[in-house]
Structure formats: C-alpha cells, structure tokens
Design a protein around this motif. Structure first.
Motif, PDB file in Angstrom:
ATOM      1  N   TRP A 109       0.840  -1.202   0.000  1.00  0.00           N
ATOM      2  CA  TRP A 109       0.000   0.000   0.000  1.00  0.00           C
ATOM      3  C   TRP A 109       0.879   1.258   0.000  1.00  0.00           C
ATOM      4  CZ3 TRP A 109      -5.365   1.184   1.463  1.00  0.00           C
ATOM      5  CH2 TRP A 109      -5.558   2.476   1.954  1.00  0.00           C
ATOM      6  N   LEU A 110       1.839   1.303   0.908  1.00  0.00           N
ATOM      7  CA  LEU A 110       2.693   2.484   1.033  1.00  0.00           C
ATOM      8  C   LEU A 110       3.598   2.654  -0.187  1.00  0.00           C
ATOM      9  CD1 LEU A 110       3.629   2.245   4.814  1.00  0.00           C
ATOM     10  CD2 LEU A 110       1.982   3.804   3.730  1.00  0.00           C
ATOM     11  N   ARG A 111       4.018   1.565  -0.764  1.00  0.00           N
ATOM     12  CA  ARG A 111       4.853   1.615  -1.961  1.00  0.00           C
ATOM     13  C   ARG A 111       4.045   2.141  -3.150  1.00  0.00           C
ATOM     14  NH1 ARG A 111       6.622  -3.151  -1.320  1.00  0.00           N
ATOM     15  NH2 ARG A 111       5.103  -4.211  -2.635  1.00  0.00           N
ATOM     16  N   GLU A 112       2.831   1.654  -3.313  1.00  0.00           N
ATOM     17  CA  GLU A 112       2.009   2.017  -4.473  1.00  0.00           C
ATOM     18  C   GLU A 112       1.319   3.376  -4.326  1.00  0.00           C
ATOM     19  OE1 GLU A 112      -0.649  -1.267  -5.142  1.00  0.00           O
ATOM     20  OE2 GLU A 112       0.974  -2.566  -5.847  1.00  0.00           O
ATOM     21  N   LEU A 113       0.871   3.706  -3.119  1.00  0.00           N
ATOM     22  CA  LEU A 113       0.106   4.944  -2.911  1.00  0.00           C
ATOM     23  C   LEU A 113       0.953   6.073  -2.315  1.00  0.00           C
ATOM     24  CD1 LEU A 113      -3.217   3.403  -1.520  1.00  0.00           C
ATOM     25  CD2 LEU A 113      -2.671   4.050  -3.869  1.00  0.00           C
ATOM     26  N   HIS A 114       2.229   5.813  -2.142  1.00  0.00           N
ATOM     27  CA  HIS A 114       3.199   6.740  -1.551  1.00  0.00           C
ATOM     28  C   HIS A 114       3.025   6.775  -0.034  1.00  0.00           C
ATOM     29  CE1 HIS A 114       4.309   7.865  -5.566  1.00  0.00           C
ATOM     30  NE2 HIS A 114       3.046   8.143  -5.837  1.00  0.00           N
ATOM     31  N   ASP A 115       4.113   7.068   0.629  1.00  0.00           N
ATOM     32  CA  ASP A 115       4.169   6.986   2.085  1.00  0.00           C
ATOM     33  C   ASP A 115       4.230   8.387   2.701  1.00  0.00           C
ATOM     34  OD1 ASP A 115       4.638   6.431   4.731  1.00  0.00           O
ATOM     35  OD2 ASP A 115       6.266   5.021   4.361  1.00  0.00           O
ATOM     36  N   PRO A 116       3.135   8.855   3.296  1.00  0.00           N
ATOM     37  CA  PRO A 116       3.137  10.195   3.893  1.00  0.00           C
ATOM     38  C   PRO A 116       3.716  10.223   5.308  1.00  0.00           C
ATOM     39  CG  PRO A 116       0.978   9.224   4.153  1.00  0.00           C
ATOM     40  CD  PRO A 116       1.823   8.235   3.382  1.00  0.00           C
ATOM     41  N   TYR A 117       4.053   9.069   5.846  1.00  0.00           N
ATOM     42  CA  TYR A 117       4.414   8.964   7.253  1.00  0.00           C
ATOM     43  C   TYR A 117       5.914   9.114   7.487  1.00  0.00           C
ATOM     44  CZ  TYR A 117      -0.250   6.951   7.187  1.00  0.00           C
ATOM     45  OH  TYR A 117      -1.588   6.749   6.983  1.00  0.00           O
ATOM     46  N   LEU A 118       6.258   9.747   8.617  1.00  0.00           N
ATOM     47  CA  LEU A 118       7.653   9.754   9.062  1.00  0.00           C
ATOM     48  C   LEU A 118       8.076   8.308   9.273  1.00  0.00           C
ATOM     49  CD1 LEU A 118       7.435  12.651  11.692  1.00  0.00           C
ATOM     50  CD2 LEU A 118       8.399  12.774   9.382  1.00  0.00           C
ATOM     51  N   TYR A 119       7.182   7.540   9.845  1.00  0.00           N
ATOM     52  CA  TYR A 119       7.286   6.084   9.981  1.00  0.00           C
ATOM     53  C   TYR A 119       5.892   5.579  10.325  1.00  0.00           C
ATOM     54  CZ  TYR A 119       7.630   7.360  14.939  1.00  0.00           C
ATOM     55  OH  TYR A 119       7.405   7.899  16.168  1.00  0.00           O
ATOM     56  N   SER A 120       5.673   4.305  10.138  1.00  0.00           N
ATOM     57  CA  SER A 120       4.373   3.717  10.432  1.00  0.00           C
ATOM     58  C   SER A 120       4.560   2.527  11.353  1.00  0.00           C
ATOM     59  CB  SER A 120       3.673   3.297   9.138  1.00  0.00           C
ATOM     60  OG  SER A 120       2.289   3.157   9.347  1.00  0.00           O
ATOM     61  N   LEU A 121       3.870   2.576  12.484  1.00  0.00           N
ATOM     62  CA  LEU A 121       3.927   1.513  13.478  1.00  0.00           C
ATOM     63  C   LEU A 121       3.067   0.347  13.023  1.00  0.00           C
ATOM     64  CD1 LEU A 121       3.296   3.926  16.460  1.00  0.00           C
ATOM     65  CD2 LEU A 121       5.488   2.834  15.925  1.00  0.00           C
ATOM     66  N   TYR A 122       3.503  -0.853  13.344  1.00  0.00           N
ATOM     67  CA  TYR A 122       2.739  -2.044  12.984  1.00  0.00           C
ATOM     68  C   TYR A 122       2.014  -2.566  14.222  1.00  0.00           C
ATOM     69  CZ  TYR A 122       1.639  -6.578  10.923  1.00  0.00           C
ATOM     70  OH  TYR A 122       0.990  -7.683  10.449  1.00  0.00           O
ATOM     71  N   ASP A 123       0.728  -2.253  14.308  1.00  0.00           N
ATOM     72  CA  ASP A 123      -0.115  -2.647  15.443  1.00  0.00           C
ATOM     73  C   ASP A 123      -1.038  -3.779  15.016  1.00  0.00           C
ATOM     74  OD1 ASP A 123      -1.295  -2.594  17.976  1.00  0.00           O
ATOM     75  OD2 ASP A 123      -2.644  -0.946  17.477  1.00  0.00           O
ATOM     76  N   ASN A 124      -0.442  -4.916  14.667  1.00  0.00           N
ATOM     77  CA  ASN A 124      -1.226  -6.015  14.097  1.00  0.00           C
ATOM     78  C   ASN A 124      -2.229  -6.605  15.080  1.00  0.00           C
ATOM     79  OD1 ASN A 124       1.043  -7.120  15.495  1.00  0.00           O
ATOM     80  ND2 ASN A 124       0.671  -9.082  14.515  1.00  0.00           N
ATOM     81  N   GLU A 125      -1.947  -6.566  16.369  1.00  0.00           N
ATOM     82  CA  GLU A 125      -2.888  -7.095  17.358  1.00  0.00           C
ATOM     83  C   GLU A 125      -3.881  -6.045  17.843  1.00  0.00           C
ATOM     84  OE1 GLU A 125      -0.653  -8.935  20.472  1.00  0.00           O
ATOM     85  OE2 GLU A 125       0.262 -10.391  19.116  1.00  0.00           O
ATOM     86  N   GLY A 126      -3.634  -4.788  17.504  1.00  0.00           N
ATOM     87  CA  GLY A 126      -4.553  -3.729  17.882  1.00  0.00           C
ATOM     88  C   GLY A 126      -4.430  -3.265  19.325  1.00  0.00           C
ATOM     89  N   ARG A 127      -3.332  -3.591  19.975  1.00  0.00           N
ATOM     90  CA  ARG A 127      -3.172  -3.211  21.390  1.00  0.00           C
ATOM     91  C   ARG A 127      -3.035  -1.703  21.562  1.00  0.00           C
ATOM     92  NH1 ARG A 127       0.575  -8.116  23.605  1.00  0.00           N
ATOM     93  NH2 ARG A 127      -1.088  -9.666  23.516  1.00  0.00           N
ATOM     94  N   LEU A 128      -2.213  -1.058  20.737  1.00  0.00           N
ATOM     95  CA  LEU A 128      -2.096   0.394  20.822  1.00  0.00           C
ATOM     96  C   LEU A 128      -3.439   1.032  20.479  1.00  0.00           C
ATOM     97  CD1 LEU A 128      -0.613   3.026  21.264  1.00  0.00           C
ATOM     98  CD2 LEU A 128       0.253   2.865  18.905  1.00  0.00           C
ATOM     99  N   GLY A 129      -4.085   0.509  19.444  1.00  0.00           N
ATOM    100  CA  GLY A 129      -5.407   1.010  19.078  1.00  0.00           C
ATOM    101  C   GLY A 129      -6.381   0.925  20.231  1.00  0.00           C
ATOM    102  N   LEU A 130      -6.347  -0.175  20.950  1.00  0.00           N
ATOM    103  CA  LEU A 130      -7.223  -0.348  22.110  1.00  0.00           C
ATOM    104  C   LEU A 130      -6.922   0.695  23.185  1.00  0.00           C
ATOM    105  CD1 LEU A 130      -9.410  -2.145  23.449  1.00  0.00           C
ATOM    106  CD2 LEU A 130      -7.548  -3.491  24.403  1.00  0.00           C
ATOM    107  N   GLU A 131      -5.645   0.922  23.450  1.00  0.00           N
ATOM    108  CA  GLU A 131      -5.266   1.903  24.467  1.00  0.00           C
ATOM    109  C   GLU A 131      -5.582   3.327  24.040  1.00  0.00           C
ATOM    110  OE1 GLU A 131      -1.550   1.429  26.512  1.00  0.00           O
ATOM    111  OE2 GLU A 131      -1.551  -0.726  26.114  1.00  0.00           O
ATOM    112  N   LEU A 132      -5.551   3.580  22.732  1.00  0.00           N
ATOM    113  CA  LEU A 132      -5.932   4.897  22.225  1.00  0.00           C
ATOM    114  C   LEU A 132      -7.448   5.098  22.241  1.00  0.00           C
ATOM    115  CD1 LEU A 132      -3.534   5.207  19.145  1.00  0.00           C
ATOM    116  CD2 LEU A 132      -3.478   6.622  21.213  1.00  0.00           C
ATOM    117  N   GLY A 133      -8.174   3.991  22.295  1.00  0.00           N
ATOM    118  CA  GLY A 133      -9.632   4.077  22.236  1.00  0.00           C
ATOM    119  C   GLY A 133     -10.161   4.091  20.818  1.00  0.00           C
ATOM    120  N   VAL A 134      -9.397   3.527  19.897  1.00  0.00           N
ATOM    121  CA  VAL A 134      -9.789   3.506  18.483  1.00  0.00           C
ATOM    122  C   VAL A 134     -11.103   2.747  18.325  1.00  0.00           C
ATOM    123  CG1 VAL A 134      -9.162   2.597  16.203  1.00  0.00           C
ATOM    124  CG2 VAL A 134      -7.444   3.734  17.620  1.00  0.00           C
TER     125      VAL A 134
END
Length: 179
Positions: A109-134
């Motif tokens: 996705w980032l290769r094809e659509l270009h990468d706007p991020y300084l970096y992108s975290l990989y939250d595959n289990e969604g733990r950070l998302g859960l703590e953020l309240g996503v």
C-alpha cells in the motif's frame, strides 16, 4: 381514571420533547476521548517497513505530530491517503499506526500509494489502538511536542477537516513548542 388514559400520550410527548430537542443539537460524530489532555499510552512497536526496527511513545516527543490510524482493509483510509500525502509534502509531521493489518499488504500500500508517514507503526494485534480508544480506522490524534494528546478526529482527514479543525490546532501547538 378513563380520562387520565386519554392524556397519557400528551404527557409522554411533553416529557420526551426536551430530550429530542437536546438530541438534535448533539454532533453524532463527536466522540470524546479520555486521552485528550493525557500522554500517549506507552508502547514499543515494530515499524511496517522493517520489523527489526521499533519506535515508542518517546519518539513522538519534540515535535507536533498527527498520529494517523490506518489499514489497507479500510475504504475510508484509501480516500484519506492522497490528502495525507499532500499534508506530508507541506511539512506536516505524520506518524502512522497500521491497525490490525497484514504487514506485506501495508508495505505494498505504502509503496504504491506513496508513504506520507515519518514512519508507520505495525499494530497487528490492535493493542495500541485499544489503548488509544480507536473505534475504527481512520482516526487521527493531534499530539503536542510533549507527547500529550490534544485532539482526536474520527473519520477522514480532508481539506475541510484540516483547514477548519486540525490546522489551527497544529499551528497553535507548533508555535507553543517553538517558544
């Protein structure tokens, strides 16, 4: 007693009308976040681009940043992505949180659509998302230079959201950080 039953619908209407009135004035997209005014939760996650590298909440300190939760399975994220690229080209600091996704799909996705991020975290289990309240992707958090969440936006960041909501806050906290 028989006449009282006739007035029950009227009494119910009088009781419910103020509730309906208040409900109509509420913004259905506004969802308060317990995190606003608090530090970003502690985390250490690998990067989408390199599973050997990681970043933590400490890396958000020192500059005002948009923390953008995204995923390749998210249709709205695809609509939002070109605008994030535009903001990145204008010098806006954006860190991605790839949420409950496949790393290879995210890399593609980032290769094809270009990468706007300084970096992108990989939250595959969604733990950070859960703590953020996503509640779902996309969501964007404005983080000040001290690592404190200052605003939460649920939904697509587009020209209207940026110019009316996020840009004034971004500029305010950037100016504060410079002083």
């Amino acid at each position: 007693m028989g006449r009282f039953k006739l007035f029950l619908p009227l009494i119910a209407l009088v009781v419910l009308l103020p509730l309906f009135y208040v409900g109509l004035k509420l913004d259905p997209t506004a969802m308060p976040s317990a995190l606003v005014g608090n530090s970003v939760p502690e985390y250490s996650l690998s990067l989408v681009s390199n599973e050997q590298q990681s970043a933590s909440n400490e890396d958000l300190k020192g500059q005002v940043t948009l923390l953008n939760v995204w995923a390749t399975w998210c249709f709205a994220c695809k609509a939002e992505h070109p605008y994030l690229n535009k903001l990145s080209q204008q010098g806006v600091n954006i860190v991605g949180v790839n949420y409950k996704d496949d790393r290879n799909a995210a890399k593609k996705w980032l290769r094809e659509l270009h990468d706007p991020y300084l970096y992108s975290l990989y939250d595959n289990e969604g733990r950070l998302g859960l703590e953020l309240g996503v509640t779902g992707a996309p969501e964007t958090y404005l983080i000040d230079s001290e690592g404190v969440v200052r605003y939460r936006h649920i939904g697509v960041v587009d020209e209207r959201v940026w110019s009316q909501i996020l840009k004034p806050l971004y500029e305010q906290f950037t100016a504060t950080a410079s002083n």
